[in-house]
Design an enzyme around this catalytic site. Structure first.
Site, PDB file in Angstrom:
ATOM      1  N   ASP A   1       0.992  -1.306   0.004  1.00  0.00           N
ATOM      2  CA  ASP A   1      -0.008  -0.030   0.167  1.00  0.00           C
ATOM      3  C   ASP A   1       0.969   1.337  -0.026  1.00  0.00           C
ATOM      4  O   ASP A   1       1.497   1.746   0.955  1.00  0.00           O
ATOM      5  CB  ASP A   1      -0.961   0.012   1.205  1.00  0.00           C
ATOM      6  CG  ASP A   1      -1.809   1.102   1.098  1.00  0.00           C
ATOM      7  OD1 ASP A   1      -2.205   1.788  -0.040  1.00  0.00           O
ATOM      8  OD2 ASP A   1      -2.191   1.571   2.247  1.00  0.00           O
TER       9      ASP A   1
ATOM     10  N   ARG B   1       8.271  25.275 -48.255  1.00  0.00           N
ATOM     11  CA  ARG B   1       8.753  25.339 -49.639  1.00  0.00           C
ATOM     12  C   ARG B   1       7.703  25.691 -50.897  1.00  0.00           C
ATOM     13  O   ARG B   1       7.686  25.396 -51.775  1.00  0.00           O
ATOM     14  CB  ARG B   1       9.163  23.770 -49.958  1.00  0.00           C
ATOM     15  CG  ARG B   1      10.350  23.899 -50.963  1.00  0.00           C
ATOM     16  CD  ARG B   1      10.637  22.368 -51.690  1.00  0.00           C
ATOM     17  NE  ARG B   1      11.985  22.583 -52.577  1.00  0.00           N
ATOM     18  CZ  ARG B   1      12.141  21.336 -53.164  1.00  0.00           C
ATOM     19  NH1 ARG B   1      11.369  20.395 -53.335  1.00  0.00           N
ATOM     20  NH2 ARG B   1      13.304  21.328 -53.928  1.00  0.00           N
TER      21      ARG B   1
ATOM     22  N   TRP C   1       9.358   8.450 -54.575  1.00  0.00           N
ATOM     23  CA  TRP C   1       8.127   8.987 -53.928  1.00  0.00           C
ATOM     24  C   TRP C   1       8.482   9.982 -52.947  1.00  0.00           C
ATOM     25  O   TRP C   1       8.683   9.437 -51.757  1.00  0.00           O
ATOM     26  CB  TRP C   1       7.248   8.012 -53.631  1.00  0.00           C
ATOM     27  CG  TRP C   1       5.871   8.257 -52.949  1.00  0.00           C
ATOM     28  CD1 TRP C   1       5.767   9.075 -51.704  1.00  0.00           C
ATOM     29  CD2 TRP C   1       4.723   8.022 -53.254  1.00  0.00           C
ATOM     30  NE1 TRP C   1       4.220   9.091 -51.439  1.00  0.00           N
ATOM     31  CE2 TRP C   1       3.526   8.745 -52.737  1.00  0.00           C
ATOM     32  CE3 TRP C   1       4.130   7.287 -54.538  1.00  0.00           C
ATOM     33  CZ2 TRP C   1       2.271   8.357 -52.913  1.00  0.00           C
ATOM     34  CZ3 TRP C   1       2.795   7.166 -54.893  1.00  0.00           C
ATOM     35  CH2 TRP C   1       1.754   7.932 -53.870  1.00  0.00           C
ATOM     36  N   ASP C   2       8.519  11.355 -53.331  1.00  0.00           N
ATOM     37  CA  ASP C   2       9.055  12.548 -52.273  1.00  0.00           C
ATOM     38  C   ASP C   2       8.028  12.997 -51.461  1.00  0.00           C
ATOM     39  O   ASP C   2       6.602  12.960 -51.856  1.00  0.00           O
ATOM     40  CB  ASP C   2       9.871  13.594 -53.192  1.00  0.00           C
ATOM     41  CG  ASP C   2      10.924  13.983 -52.449  1.00  0.00           C
ATOM     42  OD1 ASP C   2      10.592  14.099 -50.959  1.00  0.00           O
ATOM     43  OD2 ASP C   2      11.835  14.634 -52.807  1.00  0.00           O
ATOM     44  N   MET C   3       8.142  13.842 -50.527  1.00  0.00           N
ATOM     45  CA  MET C   3       7.354  14.464 -49.449  1.00  0.00           C
ATOM     46  C   MET C   3       7.921  15.583 -48.972  1.00  0.00           C
ATOM     47  O   MET C   3       8.713  15.206 -47.813  1.00  0.00           O
ATOM     48  CB  MET C   3       6.727  13.224 -48.459  1.00  0.00           C
ATOM     49  CG  MET C   3       5.433  13.462 -48.076  1.00  0.00           C
ATOM     50  SD  MET C   3       5.634  14.878 -46.621  1.00  0.00           S
ATOM     51  CE  MET C   3       4.058  14.727 -45.738  1.00  0.00           C
TER      52      MET C   3
ATOM     53  N   CYS D   1      10.963   8.938 -49.792  1.00  0.00           N
ATOM     54  CA  CYS D   1      11.701   9.962 -49.735  1.00  0.00           C
ATOM     55  C   CYS D   1      11.055  11.077 -48.981  1.00  0.00           C
ATOM     56  O   CYS D   1       9.816  11.293 -49.227  1.00  0.00           O
ATOM     57  CB  CYS D   1      12.488  10.567 -50.970  1.00  0.00           C
ATOM     58  SG  CYS D   1      13.561  12.084 -51.001  1.00  0.00           S
TER      59      CYS D   1
ATOM     60  N   ASP E   1      19.239  14.160 -47.431  1.00  0.00           N
ATOM     61  CA  ASP E   1      19.786  15.301 -48.444  1.00  0.00           C
ATOM     62  C   ASP E   1      21.302  15.420 -48.267  1.00  0.00           C
ATOM     63  O   ASP E   1      21.717  16.210 -49.050  1.00  0.00           O
ATOM     64  CB  ASP E   1      18.631  16.219 -48.580  1.00  0.00           C
ATOM     65  CG  ASP E   1      17.409  16.100 -49.384  1.00  0.00           C
ATOM     66  OD1 ASP E   1      17.447  15.283 -49.995  1.00  0.00           O
ATOM     67  OD2 ASP E   1      16.585  16.874 -49.494  1.00  0.00           O
TER      68      ASP E   1
HETATM   69  C1  GLA Z   1      13.992  16.333 -51.872  1.00  0.00           C
HETATM   70  C2  GLA Z   1      14.710  15.179 -52.157  1.00  0.00           C
HETATM   71  C3  GLA Z   1      15.877  15.534 -53.184  1.00  0.00           C
HETATM   72  C4  GLA Z   1      15.274  15.803 -54.484  1.00  0.00           C
HETATM   73  C5  GLA Z   1      14.657  17.329 -54.095  1.00  0.00           C
HETATM   74  C6  GLA Z   1      13.633  17.788 -55.348  1.00  0.00           C
HETATM   75  O1  GLA Z   1      14.790  17.320 -51.374  1.00  0.00           O
HETATM   76  O2  GLA Z   1      15.175  14.794 -50.936  1.00  0.00           O
HETATM   77  O3  GLA Z   1      16.350  14.401 -53.154  1.00  0.00           O
HETATM   78  O4  GLA Z   1      14.498  15.007 -55.093  1.00  0.00           O
HETATM   79  O5  GLA Z   1      13.544  17.045 -53.247  1.00  0.00           O
HETATM   80  O6  GLA Z   1      13.017  18.914 -55.212  1.00  0.00           O
END
Ligand code: GLA
Length: 734
Positions: A53, A443, A477-479, A526, A548
């Protein structure tokens, strides 16, 4: 059987090759956690817990007279807010009557063959006969909230997965304010936390610190798993090393905002709770509705190396999928750092021609090829080739590149839209933004609302058309930004707390559809480099651009940190120009090659500007990569130095599973005057076998190389490097 139930003691025991996980259903129905760690024989571990307790720790109503136990003290499998456990909780609810309580008690359990799946979410898969599933059902008797805790046991892989399904089996709506994937309890010993932090261009830097009495949180609120923290943590014995000591990994298989929280209780035990971040999260469960948490991949091992091997194996064989995950990956050339947005068909073909001559196999056209994309202020969303940039069309470019003997790959950033795009002009409501506010920009782009089916349909149609009309064998395929203003115009106000998670579900649904419909295409993930480097994405994309930052010396720490949880085959790594574009550092081409080869290998520089010596070296590197690829991608990985320690060198080693071959890599980070030649003890070899290294070194036993080490010749200059190939002599045993 890797799952056993002891009816009398109400014990559930999960066993893997090197670990045991045990829980107990107590007389009040609490599901108690008893033990996770190295194997201890057929032992009931409940003796390790003595109830007492402790002041200001409430008692369940049934124990009000004895005051003999408290939810605040007992280790539990899934903790809930509001009913006397004041530590980190796994689930928090708001019930229809406004109360915020859920008392979870055992109802039943079931043991089944094979591994459970999670609808709509990535999960570790069973290659046939490898796994068993335990499902334990807990329920809150008042509201009917029912929680099915799922455990997937991969005995030979030393992996236990966990996920929870929360179902409203009552008659009124319940709002979830938190629904974690795992609650894991550790005893009172001294533990360290090893986690991986960073920023854009500096991902997954390892940091290890003792777990003290402050609550520690490793998290991302960015809508992605992020550059800043990785959804992978290791809790290890304070004295644990690469070679020995209790090490526990928890890896969330999820690509959105997450939290891993650790708290030492008043009695000194440590609790880890991990799952989707509860910041800004809420999820309404109407009667009959259910919510699935993402999966956590747990592993126990003796030493950090063995823990990494467990994760490398499960990710390569049971997370990554599709035609490519175990196949040789093509050596690629990416034009981004060669041209940035300044591209033309002529320039691209000149690079491709050089690449083909050097032995490169895949040409990747990066950002800038589509309508309106002259810089990063326009075009995202309009996935149609730019007539200005490619006047002869994309199809013609691909044909010419194919004619050189190269495969063709292309960059897309599907989840994004620029205001300056036809897509945004037609559908401004498809971007995430809150009513009446200007959205935060990143961006100069906005994030598409991936929770919407119409958005996903549009993207599917653009990308599938691209793939159907062109001979494309690879997609990057980026983001490129974090989520903000997370508001969907397609959902009512009371459901806005669901958008961030629905976004991730939407990304997964689109990737599932595309990877299923185009199985021959190799997808590389990516997010501004490695901003979404997690097991969730690896389920769809077997490799991810690691950072990058392409500076080989920086990459030692980035790739070295990544190696704790993720195998080399998943880390996109390229040889780039010297001086490097991110740091201005000049590094020899041999060193850049050695570092990039410990990854999904490629080049990202203007090949038309190279000297003949550099071209000869590139040809040699590609040839060597092909010879060593099985070892590099499929071998067991050993860190021979601590990448976060202030050492003047970094070394790592690969050993084939049968110990017949090994590759040792060494890079000097700083030149030192009058330094004695470096001696390193190798690892993972067969102690009794004889290995040949090179002409200058006598044949040595594995034991000698592991105990006495190997002494490298003296190395001078800026960032020199060395690679050793060890080959076991046929039948050469002592
Ligand atoms: C990101 C990716 C890079 C490149 C740029 C293009 O920063 O990591 O490798 O593809 O976008 O805009």
């Amino acid at each position: 059987m890797s799952i056993q139930f002891d009816e009398q003691a109400k014990l559930l025991t999960l066993e893997t090759r090197s670990s045991v996980y045990q829980m107990q259903i107590d007389t009040l129905g609490y599901l108690r956690h008893l033990y996770y760690g190295r194997r201890v024989g057929p032992q009931n571990m409940s003796y390790t817990y003595r109830a007492y307790d402790c002041g200001f720790s409430g008692n369940p109503y049934e124990l009000r007279r004895e005051r003999s136990d408290s939810p605040d003290l007992m280790p539990q499998e899934y903790s809930s807010f509001g009913v006397g456990d004041y530590r980190l909780h796994s689930v928090a609810v708001v019930n229809a009557d406004g109360s915020r309580c859920a008392s979870l008690r055992y109802v039943e359990h079931e043991i089944t063959e094979g591994k459970y799946i999670i609808p709509g979410l990535p999960a570790v898969y069973d290659n046939g006969g490898e796994a068993e599933t335990l499902t334990v059902t807990l329920r809150d008797a008042v509201t009917g909230l029912t929680i099915r805790l799922r455990y997937g046991i991969f005995e030979t892989l030393d992996i236990i997965t966990r996920s929870a399904e929360l179902v409203n089996e009552g008659t009124a709506a319940i709002t979830l304010e938190k629904a974690a994937s795992v609650c894991l309890e550790f005893s009172r010993d001294s533990w360290d936390l090893l986690h991986f932090y960073g920023r854009h261009c500096l991902e997954r830097q390892p940091e290890r610190a003792p777990i003290g009495n402050l609550i520690t949180t490793v998290s991302s609120e960015r809508g992605t798993s992020s550059h800043h923290h990785n959804p992978f943590v290791i809790v290890c014995d304070h004295d644990a090393t690469e070679e020995q000591g209790d090490c526990f990994g928890a890896m969330l298989m999820y690509s959105g905002s997450f939290k891993a929280e650790l708290e030492r209780s008043q009695t000194g035990d440590v609790r880890l709770v991990m799952g989707v971040s509860d910041t800004g999260f809420s999820w309404t469960l109407s009667p009959g509705e259910r919510f699935h948490t993402p999966e956590v991949i747990l592993s126990y091992a003796d030493g950090l190396t063995a823990l990494s091997h467990n994760y490398h194996r499960v990710i390569r064989h049971n997370v990554c999928r599709g035609e490519h995950h175990l196949k040789r990956r093509p050596v690629l050339i990416n034009n981004w750092e060669a041209t940035y947005f300044n591209l033309s068909e002529e320039k691209l073909l000149a690079i491709a021609k050089e690449a083909a001559e050097l032995g490169v196999e895949l040409f990747v056209l990066d950002d800038g090829w589509f309508r309106g994309r002259i810089d990063d202020n326009a075009g995202l969303g309009d996935w149609f080739a730019s007539e200005q940039r490619l006047p002869n069309g994309l199809h013609a470019l691909i044909e010419k590149i194919n004619a050189l003997g190269l495969q063709f790959g292309i960059w897309v950033e599907p989840e994004m839209v620029n205001e300056d795009s036809d897509l945004y002009r037609a559908h401004p409501d498809w971007a995430l933004s809150a009513p009446g506010r200007e959205p935060t920009m990143g961006r100069n782009q906005l994030v598409l609302d991936m929770s919407r089916a119409d958005v996903r349909e549009y993207l599917y149609s653009c990308i599938s058309t691209l793939l159907l009309e062109n001979n494309i064998s690879y997609i990057k395929w980026d983001m490129n930004r974090s989520l903000s203003d997370v508001y969907s115009k397609a959902l009512p106000p009371e459901r806005q707390g669901e958008v961030a998670h629905r976004y991730v579900l939407g990304v997964y649904e689109l990737l599932e559809r595309l990877t299923a419909d185009f199985p021959h295409v190799l997808f590389e993930g990516c997010s501004g480099g490695g901003g979404r480097f997690d097991a969730g994405m690896l389920y769809y994309t077997p490799q991810i651009w690691c950072s990058d930052d392409t500076d080989a010396i920086e990459r030692l720490r980035i790739q070295g940190g990544t190696s704790y949880g993720y195998p080399v085959s998943t880390m996109g790594a390229h040889v780039s120009a010297s001086p490097n574009h991110q740091t201005g550092r000049a590094t020899p081409i041999e060193t850049r090659g050695i570092v990039a080869m410990s990854g999904a290998f490629g080049y990202e520089l203007d090949l038309t500007k190279l000297s003949e010596e550099d071209k000869t070296e590139i040809k040699r590197q590609i040839k060597q990569f092909h010879e060593d690829e099985d070892l590099l991608h499929g071998g067991l990985y050993y860190r021979l130095s601590d990448v976060s320690a202030p050492l003047h060198y970094v070394a790592w080693q690969m050993v084939s599973e049968d110990k017949s071959r090994s590759l040792v890599n060494l890079v000097l980070r700083a030149p030192r005057p009058n330094a004695a030649p470096l001696r390193l003890r190798l690892r993972g070899l067969d102690p009794d076998a004889l290995y040949r290294i090179d002409e200058d070194t006598p044949v040595c036993t594995g034991a000698a190389l592991m105990c006495g080490g190997y002494t490298f010749p003296q190395m001078l200059g800026d960032y020199p490097s060395a690679q050793l190939h060890l080959t076991k002599i046929e039948d050469g045993r002592l």
